[in-house]
Design a protein around this motif. Structure first.
Motif, short mmCIF file in Angstrom:
data_model
loop_
_atom_site.label_atom_id
_atom_site.label_comp_id
_atom_site.label_asym_id
_atom_site.label_seq_id
_atom_site.Cartn_x
_atom_site.Cartn_y
_atom_site.Cartn_z
N LEU A 5 13.93 -55.44 -0.27
CA LEU A 5 14.50 -55.14 1.05
C LEU A 5 15.50 -56.16 1.56
N ASP A 6 15.69 -57.25 0.84
CA ASP A 6 16.62 -58.29 1.29
C ASP A 6 18.02 -57.75 1.53
N PHE A 7 18.50 -56.93 0.61
CA PHE A 7 19.86 -56.42 0.74
C PHE A 7 19.98 -55.40 1.86
N VAL A 8 18.90 -54.67 2.15
CA VAL A 8 18.92 -53.72 3.26
C VAL A 8 19.07 -54.49 4.57
N ILE A 9 18.27 -55.51 4.74
CA ILE A 9 18.32 -56.31 5.97
C ILE A 9 19.69 -56.97 6.12
N GLY A 10 20.21 -57.53 5.04
CA GLY A 10 21.55 -58.14 5.09
C GLY A 10 22.61 -57.13 5.47
N ALA A 11 22.55 -55.95 4.88
CA ALA A 11 23.53 -54.89 5.18
C ALA A 11 23.43 -54.48 6.64
N TRP A 12 22.23 -54.32 7.14
CA TRP A 12 22.05 -53.90 8.53
C TRP A 12 22.51 -54.98 9.50
N ILE A 13 22.18 -56.23 9.23
CA ILE A 13 22.56 -57.31 10.15
C ILE A 13 24.08 -57.42 10.23
N LEU A 14 24.76 -57.48 9.09
CA LEU A 14 26.21 -57.63 9.11
C LEU A 14 26.87 -56.40 9.76
N THR A 15 26.38 -55.22 9.44
CA THR A 15 26.95 -54.01 10.03
C THR A 15 26.73 -53.98 11.53
N TYR A 16 25.56 -54.39 11.97
CA TYR A 16 25.28 -54.43 13.41
C TYR A 16 26.19 -55.44 14.12
N ILE A 17 26.43 -56.58 13.50
CA ILE A 17 27.30 -57.60 14.10
C ILE A 17 28.73 -57.08 14.23
N VAL A 18 29.23 -56.42 13.18
CA VAL A 18 30.63 -56.00 13.14
C VAL A 18 30.87 -54.64 13.80
N ASP A 19 29.93 -53.70 13.65
CA ASP A 19 30.13 -52.35 14.18
C ASP A 19 28.84 -51.83 14.81
N PRO A 20 28.40 -52.47 15.91
CA PRO A 20 27.10 -52.13 16.49
C PRO A 20 27.02 -50.68 16.98
N SER A 21 28.09 -50.14 17.50
CA SER A 21 28.02 -48.78 18.02
C SER A 21 27.75 -47.78 16.89
N TRP A 22 28.41 -47.94 15.75
CA TRP A 22 28.16 -47.05 14.61
C TRP A 22 26.74 -47.24 14.10
N MET A 23 26.32 -48.48 13.98
CA MET A 23 24.98 -48.78 13.48
C MET A 23 23.92 -48.14 14.36
N LEU A 24 24.01 -48.33 15.66
CA LEU A 24 23.00 -47.79 16.56
C LEU A 24 23.04 -46.27 16.63
N ALA A 25 24.22 -45.68 16.50
CA ALA A 25 24.35 -44.22 16.56
C ALA A 25 23.78 -43.55 15.32
N ASN A 26 23.82 -44.21 14.18
CA ASN A 26 23.42 -43.57 12.93
C ASN A 26 22.10 -44.03 12.36
N PHE A 27 21.73 -45.26 12.59
CA PHE A 27 20.46 -45.76 12.06
C PHE A 27 19.38 -45.62 13.12
N THR A 28 18.93 -44.37 13.25
CA THR A 28 17.85 -44.05 14.18
C THR A 28 16.54 -44.60 13.62
N ILE A 29 15.51 -44.56 14.44
CA ILE A 29 14.20 -45.02 13.98
C ILE A 29 13.77 -44.25 12.72
N GLY A 30 14.00 -42.94 12.70
CA GLY A 30 13.64 -42.14 11.53
C GLY A 30 14.38 -42.57 10.28
N ILE A 31 15.67 -42.84 10.40
CA ILE A 31 16.48 -43.30 9.26
C ILE A 31 15.99 -44.67 8.81
N ILE A 32 15.75 -45.56 9.75
CA ILE A 32 15.30 -46.91 9.41
C ILE A 32 13.98 -46.86 8.64
N ILE A 33 13.03 -46.10 9.15
CA ILE A 33 11.73 -46.00 8.48
C ILE A 33 11.89 -45.38 7.09
N THR A 34 12.71 -44.34 6.99
CA THR A 34 12.93 -43.70 5.69
C THR A 34 13.55 -44.68 4.70
#
Length: 185
Positions: free
Chosen positions: A130-159
């Motif tokens: 899961l290291d790469f998932v967390i890294g991908a999410w953190i960098l994406t959230y820092i750079v494009d938070p609106s896209w990240m929050l709009a698309n990575f819902t709780i259901g997507i995150i859990i999946t």
């Protein structure tokens, strides 16, 4: 449930591709230049190379760019399961931040493993998957938070958190069998 799996795979594809691409096309000069940290252990190790980082990032971003091109054409195929608008919402920034963040996350985990006394190739369950998932999410959230929050819902995150260890192990076994990896994990 199938909609969550399809969207999870689709959104994570640039990150999912980056790690095996880095392993397959890596080699050469290590990112840490062979230097040791103050604990007298390598900073990252020989497995994290400039060529692997660049190639993994470029191939992951290329997959993301391809997604941008093909999404409008294949979205109708998934319309029964997924809202076509969600399927076509890949961000130009995310197609870069997902693979780059994935590889940074992998390097951060390697740094931590070295500090814990793990040698290259030693397994650290869940962190290795899961290291790469967390890294991908953190960098994406820092750079494009609106896209990240709009698309990575709780259901997507859990999946993603549930399917990634299975996918990671599967791709690593394939990489091991073709000689791109020294360990099947």
């Amino acid at each position: 449930m199938i909609d969550l799996i399809i969207l999870s795979l689709w959104f994570m594809l640039p990150a999912y591709i980056a790690n095996p691409a880095a392993a397959l096309f890596g080699g050469g000069k290590p990112v840490d230049l062979g230097k040791k940290f103050r604990d007298d252990r390598r900073i990252l190790g020989d497995g994290k190379t400039y060529r692997g980082f660049i190639m993994g990032s470029m191939i992951g971003a290329s997959v993301g760019a391809l997604q941008l091109v093909i999404a409008p054409h294949i979205a109708p195929c998934f319309a029964e399961y997924v809202d076509p608008e969600a399927f076509t919402s890949i961000s130009y920034l995310a197609l870069i931040t997902l693979p780059v963040g994935a590889l940074i996350g992998d390097m951060a985990k390697s740094f931590i493993k070295r500090r814990m006394g793990y040698e290259r190739g030693q397994m650290l369950p869940l962190a290795d998957q899961l290291d790469f998932v967390i890294g991908a999410w953190i960098l994406t959230y820092i750079v494009d938070p609106s896209w990240m929050l709009a698309n990575f819902t709780i259901g997507i995150i859990i999946t993603v958190l549930l399917i990634t260890p299975i996918l990671h192990l599967s791709t690593n076994i394939i990489g091991f069998k073709i000689g791109a990896k020294k360990e099947p994990w």
